[in-house]
Design a protein around this motif. Sequence first.
Motif, PDB file in Angstrom:
ATOM      1  N   ALA A 116       0.865  -1.214   0.173  1.00  0.00           N
ATOM      2  CA  ALA A 116      -0.302   0.079  -0.232  1.00  0.00           C
ATOM      3  C   ALA A 116       1.167   1.114  -0.352  1.00  0.00           C
ATOM      4  O   ALA A 116       0.558   2.724  -0.748  1.00  0.00           O
ATOM      5  N   HIS A 117       1.796   0.928   0.885  1.00  0.00           N
ATOM      6  CA  HIS A 117       2.629   2.411   0.770  1.00  0.00           C
ATOM      7  C   HIS A 117       3.930   2.613  -0.143  1.00  0.00           C
ATOM      8  O   HIS A 117       4.520   3.788  -0.192  1.00  0.00           O
TER       9      HIS A 117
ATOM     10  N   PHE B 235       3.016   8.755   0.427  1.00  0.00           N
ATOM     11  CA  PHE B 235       3.557  10.564   0.087  1.00  0.00           C
ATOM     12  C   PHE B 235       2.620  11.650   0.116  1.00  0.00           C
ATOM     13  O   PHE B 235       3.152  12.293   0.868  1.00  0.00           O
ATOM     14  N   TYR B 236       1.378  11.447   0.066  1.00  0.00           N
ATOM     15  CA  TYR B 236       0.311  11.937   0.631  1.00  0.00           C
ATOM     16  C   TYR B 236       0.312  11.329   2.124  1.00  0.00           C
ATOM     17  O   TYR B 236      -0.465  12.909   2.972  1.00  0.00           O
ATOM     18  N   GLN B 237       0.382  10.974   2.709  1.00  0.00           N
ATOM     19  CA  GLN B 237       0.493  10.683   3.903  1.00  0.00           C
ATOM     20  C   GLN B 237       0.959  11.050   4.622  1.00  0.00           C
ATOM     21  O   GLN B 237       1.412  11.832   5.991  1.00  0.00           O
TER      22      GLN B 237
ATOM     23  N   ASP C 277      13.555  14.957   5.525  1.00  0.00           N
ATOM     24  CA  ASP C 277      12.801  14.644   3.879  1.00  0.00           C
ATOM     25  C   ASP C 277      11.989  13.264   3.165  1.00  0.00           C
ATOM     26  O   ASP C 277      11.838  12.355   3.842  1.00  0.00           O
ATOM     27  N   ILE C 278      11.136  13.461   2.209  1.00  0.00           N
ATOM     28  CA  ILE C 278      10.221  12.924   1.591  1.00  0.00           C
ATOM     29  C   ILE C 278      10.487  12.607   0.234  1.00  0.00           C
ATOM     30  O   ILE C 278      10.772  13.252  -0.679  1.00  0.00           O
ATOM     31  N   PHE C 279      10.770  11.528  -0.111  1.00  0.00           N
ATOM     32  CA  PHE C 279      11.141  10.996  -1.887  1.00  0.00           C
ATOM     33  C   PHE C 279      10.392   9.759  -1.796  1.00  0.00           C
ATOM     34  O   PHE C 279      10.340   8.680  -1.676  1.00  0.00           O
ATOM     35  N   ALA C 280       9.153  10.192  -3.183  1.00  0.00           N
ATOM     36  CA  ALA C 280       8.603   8.945  -3.857  1.00  0.00           C
ATOM     37  C   ALA C 280       8.256   8.937  -5.236  1.00  0.00           C
ATOM     38  O   ALA C 280       8.535   9.742  -5.444  1.00  0.00           O
TER      39      ALA C 280
ATOM     40  N   PHE D  26       8.625  11.638  -9.881  1.00  0.00           N
ATOM     41  CA  PHE D  26       9.175  11.202  -8.585  1.00  0.00           C
ATOM     42  C   PHE D  26       9.026  12.799  -7.615  1.00  0.00           C
ATOM     43  O   PHE D  26       8.841  13.794  -8.687  1.00  0.00           O
ATOM     44  N   CYS D  27       8.939  12.680  -7.044  1.00  0.00           N
ATOM     45  CA  CYS D  27       8.996  14.003  -6.360  1.00  0.00           C
ATOM     46  C   CYS D  27       9.566  13.901  -4.851  1.00  0.00           C
ATOM     47  O   CYS D  27       9.284  12.760  -4.394  1.00  0.00           O
TER      48      CYS D  27
END
Length: 300
Positions: free
Chosen positions: A146-147, A160-162, A215-218, A225-226
Amino acid sequence: MEDKNCQQLFEYLRSILYDAPVQPLDISTLDEPYRKLGMGLQCLDQAVQELKAYSAALSVGNLSDCSPSRDNPLCENLKNMQANLNHLTWQAKQVAKGDYSQTVSYLGEFSEAFNTMTAQLREREKALKKEAQLEKDYADSLKLEAHFDPLTGIGNRYDFYQKLDALLETDDELVFCYCDLDHLKFINDTYGHAEGDKYLLSFTDLVKRHLRASDIFARMGGDEFCAVLRNCSLELAQRKITHIQNDFAKAAPPRYHQCFSCGLVHLPRGHGIVNVDEVLKQADAAMYQQKKMHQGSTAF
């Protein structure tokens, strides 16, 4: 006279064994030679009454309120039984707490039944733990599906949104870096999807090495990618992305060049409520401005 004394003593002994209550013996009615024997039977009467009361209490499981005199020889075996039952009670409480290592070796056939029970409980506990672990592993696998992106191992759009929801609540300074991996379709079509997967992994591994835990990377999907850099200025983010792009190009295999396009959107500290979709739209538009510059490249 002798028959009278013997008959009286015999009746007293019979009453001790069978009557409740016991018919008392009047020592004064006995002739002198028989009074000592009568006193002995009175001591026996007291011992037998203690024995009866003690055994009655044990028979209903009363292990604490019954206590015969220490010098009563008739109660020795019952005292041993009481000690065994007290210890067995403690062991049963330990089993109730989950200690299935308890064994009994002092109660004959009951020992075998008790030990069989605890052995079965141990096996049942093992089976339940194994079943629980399998369920946990399955739940973890569903969570991963799921993630996380199965190829790169980084978060997917849902993840990413979570994470972004929690990050936006901090009001920290943020830089959104929206990236598109250039020429992925060309590599897939020319060298196969296995090579395309290597291309994707080369990119994500390099980016991860330059990001921090905060940081976030997805992977947003396909070749998009973001990354969201926390507590980072726009200037520092631009330098970091340029550095990653240069390193990515240098790591290219001989058959083709490696590059990606990136658009940045800066949110200052204390930015307040943010329309994430609008921010991503702006970052995507900035990314396409850089992509137009890359499309004129003759790298392939």
